[in-house]
Design an enzyme around this catalytic site. Structure first.
Site, short mmCIF file in Angstrom:
data_model
loop_
_atom_site.label_atom_id
_atom_site.label_comp_id
_atom_site.label_asym_id
_atom_site.label_seq_id
_atom_site.Cartn_x
_atom_site.Cartn_y
_atom_site.Cartn_z
N PHE A 231 -12.12 -0.43 -4.51
CA PHE A 231 -10.76 0.21 -5.81
C PHE A 231 -9.77 0.93 -6.31
O PHE A 231 -9.33 0.86 -6.50
CB PHE A 231 -11.25 -0.99 -6.65
N ASN B 172 -5.87 -6.91 -4.59
CA ASN B 172 -4.31 -6.57 -3.36
C ASN B 172 -3.23 -7.48 -3.86
O ASN B 172 -1.92 -7.10 -3.97
CB ASN B 172 -4.77 -5.79 -2.16
N CYS C 63 -2.51 -0.01 2.37
CA CYS C 63 -3.31 -0.79 1.82
C CYS C 63 -2.11 -2.27 1.60
O CYS C 63 -2.29 -3.02 2.16
CB CYS C 63 -3.90 -0.29 1.04
N LYS D 181 4.02 7.09 -3.09
CA LYS D 181 4.20 7.01 -4.13
C LYS D 181 3.06 8.63 -4.40
O LYS D 181 2.89 9.35 -3.59
CB LYS D 181 2.48 6.14 -4.86
C1 UGA Z 1 -3.78 0.10 -3.98
C2 UGA Z 1 -4.89 -0.39 -5.25
O1 UGA Z 1 -3.76 0.11 -6.33
C3 UGA Z 1 -6.52 -0.09 -5.35
O2 UGA Z 1 -6.97 -0.74 -5.96
C4 UGA Z 1 -6.33 0.06 -3.84
O3 UGA Z 1 -8.14 0.27 -3.59
C5 UGA Z 1 -6.21 0.13 -2.82
O4 UGA Z 1 -4.34 0.09 -2.62
C6 UGA Z 1 -6.66 -0.32 -1.95
O5 UGA Z 1 -6.44 -1.28 -0.79
O6 UGA Z 1 -7.19 0.42 -0.75
P1 UGA Z 1 -2.51 2.33 -3.25
O7 UGA Z 1 -2.48 2.19 -2.04
O8 UGA Z 1 -3.80 4.03 -2.96
O9 UGA Z 1 -4.12 1.40 -3.69
O10 UGA Z 1 -1.39 2.42 -4.50
P2 UGA Z 1 -0.83 1.67 -5.72
O11 UGA Z 1 -0.90 2.52 -6.63
O12 UGA Z 1 -1.46 0.32 -6.10
O13 UGA Z 1 0.58 1.66 -5.41
C7 UGA Z 1 1.07 1.16 -4.33
C8 UGA Z 1 2.65 0.85 -3.99
O14 UGA Z 1 3.13 0.60 -5.29
C9 UGA Z 1 3.16 2.04 -3.65
O15 UGA Z 1 4.39 2.24 -3.65
C10 UGA Z 1 3.58 2.41 -5.60
O16 UGA Z 1 4.48 3.05 -6.10
C11 UGA Z 1 4.29 0.79 -6.05
N1 UGA Z 1 4.08 -0.01 -7.33
C12 UGA Z 1 3.00 0.21 -7.67
C13 UGA Z 1 5.38 -0.27 -7.69
O17 UGA Z 1 6.65 -0.28 -6.65
N2 UGA Z 1 5.78 -1.38 -8.65
C14 UGA Z 1 4.79 -0.29 -9.89
O18 UGA Z 1 4.93 -0.63 -10.81
C15 UGA Z 1 3.57 -0.13 -9.50
#
Ligand code: UGA
Length: 437
Positions: A149, A212, A264, A327
């Site tokens: 995760f 996810n 992801c 991000k």
């Molecule tokens: C995500 C999950 O959060 C992890 O728990 C999981 O392990 C991982 O995928 C995976 O499957 O390996 P990650 O892809 O690193 O992690 O990124 P996140 O922090 O989840 O952000 C995903 C996207 O959502 C980013 O583009 C971020 O900018 C966007 N986001 C996030 C928003 O647009 N709004 C928010 O409030 C939060």
């Protein structure tokens, strides 16, 4: 314990380094020569805060090494599968080529009592299929599914101190033995009383995609509210704060903006849809298609706002794009909304100059047609519009009065609702947020 980690990308490189740091003897294996050479020399092939330190210290301890030769996995008792499962070309389904290739290559090197541990995100049913393959090989090895995760940008911390552990194990004695082996691997987290769920293969596989899918849905929910706010004059950021105070809802992952991307969330919700359809229950997760559509519409919204905000024809207008990674604290541009926006604006004829603290090189490989600058001042100079699409701290701290002296037109599109709108307006800027008046 002696461990092998097959696949040394964002997941495997961090896992191998972290496991060695925790005291295990680890060999990281990957087919990519360049990646293995870099890691062996203590260089990380991608940007991940904290990883260089852990990698260097683990290498220095003598407990971590890397190889391109799968035969080096022989002798390890636990073998982690950490290869990628990207979206298939021409389909929503996950491409399991790398998972299958890793297991096939590993089979001849397995001994009785070995445990193969899947970490890759896979469609439900994959673990059962791989377990049968391992059983047929007659090695006496077992399989467990232990989803990961970790978040990019916090990967080391998430690996060393996870918020929960999930073990999908076989029934009976083999499963019990797997739990003992995994508990030994994660002894530090277990001692810290990290919540542990021991379950079957299918549940473990589903936990990962469900998590996810939920996160993606939460983001698209607030972005849907953003669309309604846009036609009603409401402010989605205040709405998110207000509903977020309800502990049942919570404020995290309610930041409206240009939406989610990365390696992801987008591919996982698509693969989930494809798998559910295969299982005859496509209707159960049909809403994920809407989650995907809302998400992609937000990219278009940023492009439209930029065109509107320019107040002149876009052709040859200089547009400064702040952000390329999906991000902050990552150099990953896979399915990045930021890069997508930059490409779309360029496609409309804008003279796009994009900057990012870490992702320029990765973006350049994919989109050499864009202009890049590592300098914020140079990026802003003469711009007819500025578009912020990744909320890096360095962009958030730009002084609007200083930036106003550089640009041709003081128009800012805040694709992450991260700037102080009042401050930017006070400095003479026309400020556009998403879902904000
Ligand atoms: C995500 C999950 O959060 C992890 O728990 C999981 O392990 C991982 O995928 C995976 O499957 O390996 P990650 O892809 O690193 O992690 O990124 P996140 O922090 O989840 O952000 C995903 C996207 O959502 C980013 O583009 C971020 O900018 C966007 N986001 C996030 C928003 O647009 N709004 C928010 O409030 C939060």
């Amino acid at each position: 314990m002696k461990i092998s980690v097959i696949g040394c990308g964002y997941l495997g490189a961090v896992h191998a380094s972290a496991m060695a740091e925790l005291g295990h003897e680890v060999v990281g294996i990957d087919v990519d020569d360049a990646k293995i050479s870099a890691l062996s020399e203590g260089r990380t092939p991608f940007f991940e805060p904290g990883l260089p330190e852990v990698l260097t210290s683990a290498l220095a301890s003598g407990r971590l090494r890397f190889s391109t030769d799968i035969a080096e996995a022989a002798g390890a008792e636990v073998h982690f599968l950490a290869v990628g499962t990207p979206q298939q070309k021409g389909s929503y389904a996950a491409d399991l080529t790398y998972v299958d290739a890793a297991v096939t290559a590993l089979l001849p090197h397995l001994d009785a009592g070995d445990l193969v541990v899947g970490k890759s995100t896979v469609p439900v049913g994959t673990a059962a299929r791989l377990a049968a393959l391992i059983a047929e090989s007659g090695s006496g090895a077992s399989l467990a599914w232990n989803p990961e995760f970790l978040r990019e940008g916090f990967a080391v911390q998430d690996t060393i101190s996870p918020d929960r552990l999930v073990y999908g194990v076989a029934a009976g004695i083999a499963g019990e033995r797997s739990v003992v082996q995994l508990n030994e691997i994660y002894a530090t987290a277990i001692a810290a009383e990290t919540p542990l769920v021991v379950t079957d293969f299918a549940t473990a596989e589903l936990v990962k995609v469900a998590a996810n899918a939920f996160l993606a849905t939460k983001i698209s929910f607030i972005n849907a509210m953003s669309e309604i706010a846009e036609v009603s004059g409401a402010d989605v950021t205040q709405l998110a704060d207000a509903i977020g105070y309800d502990a049942r809802i919570g404020r995290r992952f309610l930041n409206a903006g240009v939406g989610f991307g990365g390696g992801c969330l987008p591919k996982d919700i698509r693969a989930f849809t494809a798998r559910a359809e295969e299982l005859g229950r496509g209707d159960s997760v049909a809403f994920l298609k809407e989650v995907d559509s809302i998400n992609l519409r937000r990219r278009q919204r940023v492009v439209d706002l930029t065109v509107e905000g320019l107040g002149r024809p876009i052709f040859n207008a200089k547009v400064a794009v702040l952000g390329l990674s999906f991000k902050p604290h990552s150099d990953d541009v896979r399915d990045s909304p930021a890069l997508d926006v930059a490409v779309q604006l360029r496609g409309l004829g804008a003279d796009v100059v994009a900057t990012d603290p870490q992702a320029i090189e990765n973006a350049r490989v994919r989109h050499p047609q864009l202009s890049y600058s590592s300098d914020i001042e140079e990026t802003l100079r003469g711009a007819a519009a500025v578009v912020l699409v990744t909320e890096w701290p360095v962009f958030k701290s730009i002084d609007p009065t200083w930036a106003a002296t550089l640009v041709e037109t003081k128009t800012i599109i805040d694709g992450r609702n991260t700037l102080n709108a009042a401050e930017w307006r006070a400095a003479g800027w026309t400020y556009y947020g998403l879902g904000r008046p």
